[in-house]
Scaffold this motif. Sequence first.
Motif, PDB file in Angstrom:
ATOM      1  N   UNK A   7     -67.391   7.033   2.359  1.00  0.00           N
ATOM      2  CA  UNK A   7     -66.963   8.194   1.577  1.00  0.00           C
ATOM      3  C   UNK A   7     -67.456   8.126   0.136  1.00  0.00           C
ATOM      4  N   UNK A   8     -67.394   6.953  -0.481  1.00  0.00           N
ATOM      5  CA  UNK A   8     -67.634   6.844  -1.926  1.00  0.00           C
ATOM      6  C   UNK A   8     -69.042   6.367  -2.277  1.00  0.00           C
ATOM      7  N   UNK A  11     -70.082   0.486  -3.721  1.00  0.00           N
ATOM      8  CA  UNK A  11     -69.128   0.183  -4.794  1.00  0.00           C
ATOM      9  C   UNK A  11     -68.961  -1.321  -4.945  1.00  0.00           C
ATOM     10  N   UNK A  14     -64.781  -5.506  -6.422  1.00  0.00           N
ATOM     11  CA  UNK A  14     -63.440  -5.546  -7.030  1.00  0.00           C
ATOM     12  C   UNK A  14     -62.580  -4.347  -6.609  1.00  0.00           C
ATOM     13  N   UNK A  15     -63.217  -3.285  -6.107  1.00  0.00           N
ATOM     14  CA  UNK A  15     -62.443  -2.105  -5.684  1.00  0.00           C
ATOM     15  C   UNK A  15     -61.813  -2.295  -4.308  1.00  0.00           C
ATOM     16  N   UNK A  59     -58.991   0.608  -4.586  1.00  0.00           N
ATOM     17  CA  UNK A  59     -59.142   1.283  -5.878  1.00  0.00           C
ATOM     18  C   UNK A  59     -60.128   2.444  -5.778  1.00  0.00           C
ATOM     19  N   UNK A  60     -60.392   2.891  -4.557  1.00  0.00           N
ATOM     20  CA  UNK A  60     -61.294   4.028  -4.388  1.00  0.00           C
ATOM     21  C   UNK A  60     -60.608   5.098  -3.563  1.00  0.00           C
ATOM     22  N   UNK A  61     -61.196   5.390  -2.397  1.00  0.00           N
ATOM     23  CA  UNK A  61     -60.700   6.502  -1.588  1.00  0.00           C
ATOM     24  C   UNK A  61     -59.466   6.147  -0.778  1.00  0.00           C
ATOM     25  N   UNK A  83     -60.820   4.537  10.988  1.00  0.00           N
ATOM     26  CA  UNK A  83     -60.343   5.651  11.818  1.00  0.00           C
ATOM     27  C   UNK A  83     -61.413   6.098  12.814  1.00  0.00           C
TER      28      UNK A  83
ATOM     29  N   UNK B  58     -66.084  14.777  -0.055  1.00  0.00           N
ATOM     30  CA  UNK B  58     -65.849  13.517  -0.765  1.00  0.00           C
ATOM     31  C   UNK B  58     -66.675  13.491  -2.043  1.00  0.00           C
ATOM     32  N   UNK B  71     -61.412  16.259  -5.253  1.00  0.00           N
ATOM     33  CA  UNK B  71     -61.284  15.240  -4.194  1.00  0.00           C
ATOM     34  C   UNK B  71     -60.549  14.028  -4.785  1.00  0.00           C
ATOM     35  N   UNK B  72     -59.591  13.485  -4.012  1.00  0.00           N
ATOM     36  CA  UNK B  72     -58.715  12.468  -4.596  1.00  0.00           C
ATOM     37  C   UNK B  72     -58.587  11.250  -3.706  1.00  0.00           C
ATOM     38  N   UNK B  73     -59.392  11.196  -2.642  1.00  0.00           N
ATOM     39  CA  UNK B  73     -59.308  10.075  -1.717  1.00  0.00           C
ATOM     40  C   UNK B  73     -59.543  10.575  -0.308  1.00  0.00           C
ATOM     41  N   UNK B  74     -59.469   9.648   0.662  1.00  0.00           N
ATOM     42  CA  UNK B  74     -59.675  10.041   2.047  1.00  0.00           C
ATOM     43  C   UNK B  74     -58.608  11.048   2.457  1.00  0.00           C
ATOM     44  N   UNK B 120     -66.765   0.469 -13.031  1.00  0.00           N
ATOM     45  CA  UNK B 120     -67.849  -0.129 -12.246  1.00  0.00           C
ATOM     46  C   UNK B 120     -68.654   0.879 -11.424  1.00  0.00           C
ATOM     47  N   UNK B 135     -62.946   8.202  -7.405  1.00  0.00           N
ATOM     48  CA  UNK B 135     -61.758   7.378  -7.528  1.00  0.00           C
ATOM     49  C   UNK B 135     -62.283   5.971  -7.720  1.00  0.00           C
ATOM     50  N   UNK B 136     -61.895   5.331  -8.807  1.00  0.00           N
ATOM     51  CA  UNK B 136     -62.390   3.992  -9.078  1.00  0.00           C
ATOM     52  C   UNK B 136     -61.419   3.301 -10.033  1.00  0.00           C
ATOM     53  N   UNK B 137     -61.890   2.241 -10.652  1.00  0.00           N
ATOM     54  CA  UNK B 137     -61.058   1.538 -11.617  1.00  0.00           C
ATOM     55  C   UNK B 137     -61.572   1.782 -13.027  1.00  0.00           C
TER      56      UNK B 137
END
Lengths: 90, 180
Positions: A7-8, A11, A14-15, A59-61, A83, B58, B71-74, B120, B135-137
């Motif tokens: 999805x992201x 990365x 650390x995430x 720390x991501x999706x 899934x 996404x 978009x905020x996550x899965x 990152x 969405x990350x840190x």
Amino acid sequence: MRIDCPLCGARDRREFYYQGAAVALNRPAPDAGVEAWDDYVHLRDNPAGETRDLWHHEAGCGAWLVVTRDTVSHAVSRVELATDVKGAMA
Amino acid sequence: MGELKAVSACAGLVPVCIGSVTVDGMDLECMTSLSPFGDALALDGALKKAHGVGWPQAGQALGDATVRVIWFGRNEAVLIGPEADQGLGDVAAVVDLSDAWAAVSVEGAGTVDVLARLVPVDLRAAAFGEGQTVRTQLGHLGASITKLGPERFMILVFRSMAATLIHDLKQAMAGVASRG
């Protein structure tokens, strides 16, 4: 180390949170018997080569991922949404 | 209950201007989490009908300053701006997050350099354009970062983390500014 989240995108490590062997996707039936459950809960392979882990993109999706990697070369060969993997098993 | 006074999560902490970068609070009005039941097709339709903005892919942020769907996550997006239409509840889990998240804008020349010290993910213009979100840190904080314009980003963190967010941003801004 980077993990290519479906999805992201790629990365930083650390995430992600490492859960363990992707065996959790093969939960035995409640009445499968003591041996099957003992195997599921306690026994793990320790392969020199391809292995599959569950990682959480904390720390991501927020998705759970099945990461296929090689314990000898450290190469990550495949990253899938848990899934999707579970869906394909059904 | 008497009339309560609304206090922003960043009250007293912003605006902060160091070098060419400015951090300021953003008033989002309402912020609502949406998670579709099943596939997102029905929610996409309901969102377009009620708010004029569809369901994002996404990493995608749709809409403008009046209505945003980010978009905020899965399987999750947030509706920012108007109060969520009641009908959305038929096709999605709808959770009011207003007041639970702190929102700031970071803008000005060098914003990307400031964020590069904390995040990152590559946020440079070549890799991260307007209408994109991650969405990350940010430091140790889980954050949602959306590009609103050239050298302008919106950062969302849990409300309780607002002071840490501003502290981290200030430190990075001072670091970038000191390099001249």
